[in-house]
Design an enzyme around this catalytic site. Structure first.
Site, PDB file in Angstrom:
ATOM      1  N   LYS A 173      68.759  36.041  73.298  1.00 32.25           N
ATOM      2  CA  LYS A 173      68.012  36.995  72.468  1.00 32.25           C
ATOM      3  C   LYS A 173      68.784  37.133  71.148  1.00 32.25           C
ATOM      4  O   LYS A 173      69.769  37.862  71.061  1.00 32.25           O
ATOM      5  CB  LYS A 173      67.930  38.346  73.194  1.00 32.25           C
ATOM      6  CG  LYS A 173      66.725  39.199  72.855  1.00 32.25           C
ATOM      7  CD  LYS A 173      66.586  39.570  71.395  1.00 32.25           C
ATOM      8  CE  LYS A 173      67.481  40.716  70.973  1.00 32.25           C
ATOM      9  NZ  LYS A 173      67.474  40.913  69.485  1.00 32.25           N
ATOM     10  N   GLU A 248      81.933  41.719  73.052  1.00 35.21           N
ATOM     11  CA  GLU A 248      82.676  41.503  71.807  1.00 35.21           C
ATOM     12  C   GLU A 248      82.097  42.469  70.785  1.00 35.21           C
ATOM     13  O   GLU A 248      80.966  42.293  70.332  1.00 35.21           O
ATOM     14  CB  GLU A 248      82.532  40.047  71.367  1.00 35.21           C
ATOM     15  CG  GLU A 248      83.008  39.098  72.457  1.00 35.21           C
ATOM     16  CD  GLU A 248      83.416  37.729  71.969  1.00 35.21           C
ATOM     17  OE1 GLU A 248      82.928  37.314  70.907  1.00 35.21           O
ATOM     18  OE2 GLU A 248      84.230  37.087  72.642  1.00 35.21           O
ATOM     19  N   CYS A 282      83.373  40.507  62.067  1.00 33.20           N
ATOM     20  CA  CYS A 282      83.974  41.457  63.015  1.00 33.20           C
ATOM     21  C   CYS A 282      85.474  41.554  62.836  1.00 33.20           C
ATOM     22  O   CYS A 282      86.057  42.607  63.003  1.00 33.20           O
ATOM     23  CB  CYS A 282      83.626  41.067  64.440  1.00 33.20           C
ATOM     24  SG  CYS A 282      84.106  39.392  64.861  1.00 33.20           S
ATOM     25  N   GLU A 381      83.686  51.416  60.962  1.00 32.49           N
ATOM     26  CA  GLU A 381      83.428  50.030  60.558  1.00 32.49           C
ATOM     27  C   GLU A 381      82.321  50.020  59.492  1.00 32.49           C
ATOM     28  O   GLU A 381      81.221  50.477  59.741  1.00 32.49           O
ATOM     29  CB  GLU A 381      82.982  49.208  61.777  1.00 32.49           C
ATOM     30  CG  GLU A 381      82.821  47.740  61.461  1.00 32.49           C
ATOM     31  CD  GLU A 381      82.324  46.919  62.647  1.00 32.49           C
ATOM     32  OE1 GLU A 381      81.425  47.405  63.374  1.00 32.49           O
ATOM     33  OE2 GLU A 381      82.819  45.800  62.836  1.00 32.49           O
TER      34      GLU A 381
HETATM   35  P1  NAD Z   1      73.853  45.392  67.046  1.00 33.06           P
HETATM   36  O1  NAD Z   1      74.648  45.997  68.148  1.00 33.06           O
HETATM   37  O2  NAD Z   1      72.976  46.267  66.258  1.00 33.06           O
HETATM   38  O3  NAD Z   1      72.923  44.226  67.601  1.00 33.06           O
HETATM   39  C1  NAD Z   1      73.442  43.127  68.300  1.00 33.06           C
HETATM   40  C2  NAD Z   1      72.367  42.558  69.204  1.00 33.06           C
HETATM   41  O4  NAD Z   1      72.055  43.523  70.203  1.00 33.06           O
HETATM   42  C3  NAD Z   1      71.053  42.246  68.494  1.00 33.06           C
HETATM   43  O5  NAD Z   1      70.505  41.061  69.044  1.00 33.06           O
HETATM   44  C4  NAD Z   1      70.185  43.441  68.849  1.00 33.06           C
HETATM   45  O6  NAD Z   1      68.808  43.137  68.837  1.00 33.06           O
HETATM   46  C5  NAD Z   1      70.645  43.727  70.265  1.00 33.06           C
HETATM   47  N1  NAD Z   1      70.419  45.106  70.742  1.00 33.06           N
HETATM   48  C6  NAD Z   1      70.303  46.247  70.010  1.00 33.06           C
HETATM   49  N2  NAD Z   1      70.069  47.294  70.825  1.00 33.06           N
HETATM   50  C7  NAD Z   1      70.041  46.806  72.088  1.00 33.06           C
HETATM   51  C8  NAD Z   1      69.860  47.411  73.369  1.00 33.06           C
HETATM   52  N3  NAD Z   1      69.637  48.723  73.516  1.00 33.06           N
HETATM   53  N4  NAD Z   1      69.914  46.621  74.460  1.00 33.06           N
HETATM   54  C9  NAD Z   1      70.151  45.304  74.341  1.00 33.06           C
HETATM   55  N5  NAD Z   1      70.304  44.677  73.158  1.00 33.06           N
HETATM   56  C10 NAD Z   1      70.269  45.424  72.044  1.00 33.06           C
HETATM   57  O7  NAD Z   1      74.916  44.640  66.125  1.00 33.06           O
HETATM   58  P2  NAD Z   1      74.627  43.944  64.742  1.00 33.06           P
HETATM   59  O8  NAD Z   1      74.450  45.020  63.727  1.00 33.06           O
HETATM   60  O9  NAD Z   1      73.596  42.891  64.935  1.00 33.06           O
HETATM   61  O10 NAD Z   1      76.013  43.177  64.498  1.00 33.06           O
HETATM   62  C11 NAD Z   1      77.102  43.711  63.822  1.00 33.06           C
HETATM   63  C12 NAD Z   1      78.140  44.201  64.814  1.00 33.06           C
HETATM   64  O11 NAD Z   1      78.591  43.142  65.636  1.00 33.06           O
HETATM   65  C13 NAD Z   1      79.387  44.739  64.141  1.00 33.06           C
HETATM   66  O12 NAD Z   1      79.792  45.918  64.778  1.00 33.06           O
HETATM   67  C14 NAD Z   1      80.415  43.643  64.383  1.00 33.06           C
HETATM   68  O13 NAD Z   1      81.759  44.049  64.365  1.00 33.06           O
HETATM   69  C15 NAD Z   1      80.011  43.152  65.716  1.00 33.06           C
HETATM   70  N6  NAD Z   1      80.529  41.796  65.950  1.00 33.06           N
HETATM   71  C16 NAD Z   1      81.560  41.635  66.836  1.00 33.06           C
HETATM   72  C17 NAD Z   1      82.097  40.364  67.054  1.00 33.06           C
HETATM   73  C18 NAD Z   1      83.225  40.164  68.018  1.00 33.06           C
HETATM   74  O14 NAD Z   1      83.469  39.030  68.393  1.00 33.06           O
HETATM   75  N7  NAD Z   1      83.933  41.196  68.441  1.00 33.06           N
HETATM   76  C19 NAD Z   1      81.567  39.273  66.374  1.00 33.06           C
HETATM   77  C20 NAD Z   1      80.528  39.473  65.471  1.00 33.06           C
HETATM   78  C21 NAD Z   1      80.004  40.751  65.288  1.00 33.06           C
END
Ligand code: NAD
Length: 488
Positions: A173, A248, A282, A381
């Site tokens: 997804k 992550e 991240c 963040e």
């Molecule tokens: P997000 O949490 O908003 O979304 C991530 C994914 O989760 C998307 O596909 C979204 O559709 C899905 N999602 C949202 N709500 C959900 C739910 N209730 N149930 C299941 N899935 C759901 O994150 P984002 O804004 O897309 O990404 C940015 C974030 O990701 C930042 O906080 C960044 O630090 C983090 N990140 C972490 C790493 C790591 O390796 N630690 C790497 C890249 C990004």
């Protein structure tokens, strides 16, 4: 352009017919209509993956056979290098030169896990000459992969490669703000000869498609990359079925500069660490902690370099900082700039839209100095091209500041004092530390964070652990004594 789901080897619209629009960050115009998945689409995808798991060849193939397909996937990605980079650049606003690097890394992910799976041994424990205990690794079942919008293709393949290597069929997804490059995966998987049903893709909004995937009882493992808050929701939902989770999450990583360091290289690393990938990274070094003896001059040089970071159209090869992914995210980042000013931090570079870029989500490279740990811009963040600089005087104070947030993903240390390096390496609260280096990834090493930055590790064998069950077999090789209850 329209994007559909890919389920059981076929492109399909949503059962409900629902769609959503994707915007181009450089103009905020809609350029893509995407199928919006819901529980019925997830159910169909999980059913296809489950069938591939119970009846299909993939989980039963040898590691070598699966590796052959993974290497073909890598080749298919490389042959689409320019297309992937162009899509990623248009879809996420990443500068084209940096988007190219992502396509290379994506191919490398598959090659690397092809090697891991062919060289993987299983553990054996011998109890003198009497017993042999050996571990059987089995693919855990259908893997649910949920990915964020930053560097989407690279992060999708970072999960797909180990899950497929381990023998797990998958349902991916992708993030709704950057769905385009995932749309190339079906043709890549077909070209490589992956059996139908092993790779399934459902687009959609997180709270609908993502949540349905986490809730589904036939998906025993969820690998998630995204925000800490979303991770917490997923953990709560997954508890009902006691799923394996790899998380992550977010970061607010410190880059610590001591006055004995190579300050020119530390400056290069600080600038690149927070402004590359639009700051939407991240592991971004979004807090720079500088020893007070060199603080003022470092701030001055950082501000000067930031003011020269070239902000521009993502498809211009000269651009170093492109457009932020979405107007909603742009507003969020701009809010943090306002908050920083209100909190009394000293804005020394950027903080506004460049005057020559009137539309799209553009922000100049932004530097706040004199940031204190009680400020929100120090704690939260921001996930954009904004860096906070804070002075310290002693090693103890540097450590205290480094550990003073809820996050613990990465840390960067600049010093030439070896003993200090070892002391800080032991006590800095981060899953990963780079010393006198920028963020260079070694795919064999454990990747992940502590505290609110995540749970579990991926990378090398750690990723295979996520997607396999270890069964232990205890085998007597001599007659072991068995207490004879009831025989007296
Ligand atoms: P997000 O949490 O908003 O979304 C991530 C994914 O989760 C998307 O596909 C979204 O559709 C899905 N999602 C949202 N709500 C959900 C739910 N209730 N149930 C299941 N899935 C759901 O994150 P984002 O804004 O897309 O990404 C940015 C974030 O990701 C930042 O906080 C960044 O630090 C983090 N990140 C972490 C790493 C790591 O390796 N630690 C790497 C890249 C990004």
């Amino acid at each position: 352009m329209n994007l559909e789901h890919y389920i059981g080897g076929a492109h399909v619209p949503s059962v409900s017919g629902a769609t959503f629009s994707a915007l181009e960050p450089a103009s905020n115009e809609t350029y893509l209509t995407v199928a919006a998945g819901g529980p019925e689409d997830i159910a169909a995808a999980v059913a296809a993956a489950r069938k591939a798991f119970t009846d299909g060849p993939w989980p039963r193939m040898t590691g070598e056979q699966r590796a052959t397909v993974l290497r073909r996937i890598a080749a298919a990605i490389e042959s689409r290098d320019d297309r992937i980079a162009a899509l990623e650049c248009r879809d996420t606003g990443l500068p084209i030169t940096q988007a190219r690097g992502q396509a290379h890394r994506a191919a490398h992910n598959f090659r690397f896990f092809a090697d891991v799976i062919t060289t993987l041994g299983e553990d054996v424990y011998r109890v003198a000459s009497a017993q042999l205990n050996y571990v059987l690794r089995k693919p855990v079942g259908v893997a649910g992969l949920i990915t964020p919008w930053n560097t989407p293709f690279m992060l999708e393949t970072w999960k797909l490669a180990p899950a497929l290597a381990a023998g797990c069929p998958v349902v991916l997804k992708p993030a709704e703000w950057s769905p385009a490059s995932a749309g190339l995966l079906p043709e890549i998987m077909e070209e490589a000869g992956l059996p139908a049903g092993v790779f399934n893709l459902v687009h959609g909004i997180g709270e609908e498609a993502g949540a349905a995937l986490v809730e589904h009882p036939d998906v025993p493992v969820i690998s998630f990359t995204g925000e800490t808050g979303t991770g917490q929701i997923i953990m709560r939902t997954a508890a009902a079925n006691l799923k394996t989770l790899s998380m992550e999450l977010g970061g607010k990583s410190p880059l610590i500069v001591f006055d004995d360091a190579d300050l020119d290289r530390a400056l290069d690393a600080a600038v690149f660490g927070v402004f590359s990938l639009n700051g939407e990274r991240c592991t971004a070094s979004s807090r720079v902690l500088v020893q007070d003896t060199v603080y003022e001059s470092f701030v001055e040089r950082l501000a000067e370099r930031a003011s020269r970071v070239r902000v521009g159209a993502p498809d211009d090869p000269a651009t170093e900082l492109g457009a932020l992914v979405h107007p909603e995210h742009y507003e969020r980042v701009m809010d943090y700039v306002r908050i920083g000013v209100e909190e009394g931090a000293r804005l020394v570079a950027g903080g506004s839209r460049p005057s020559d870029l009137p539309v799209g989500n553009f922000l100049s490279a932004t530097v706040f100095a004199d940031v204190t740990p009680n400020m929100r811009i120090f704690q939260e963040e921001i996930f954009g091209p904004v860096v906070c600089v804070t002075p310290f005087s002693t090693e103890g104070e540097a450590l205290e500041l480094a550990n003073a947030t809820r996050y613990g993903l990465a840390a960067y240390l600049w010093t030439n004092d070896l003993r200090r390096t070892h002391r800080l390496a032991r006590s800095v609260e981060a899953g990963m530390l780079w010393v006198n280096s920028q963020n260079v990834r070694d795919l064999r090493t454990p990747f992940g964070g502590v505290k609110a930055s995540g749970l579990g590790r991926e990378g090398g064998r750690h990723s295979i652990d996520v997607y396999t069950e270890s069964h232990i077999v205890h085998l007597a090789t001599e007659d072991m004594p068995i207490p004879r209850f009831g025989a007296a």
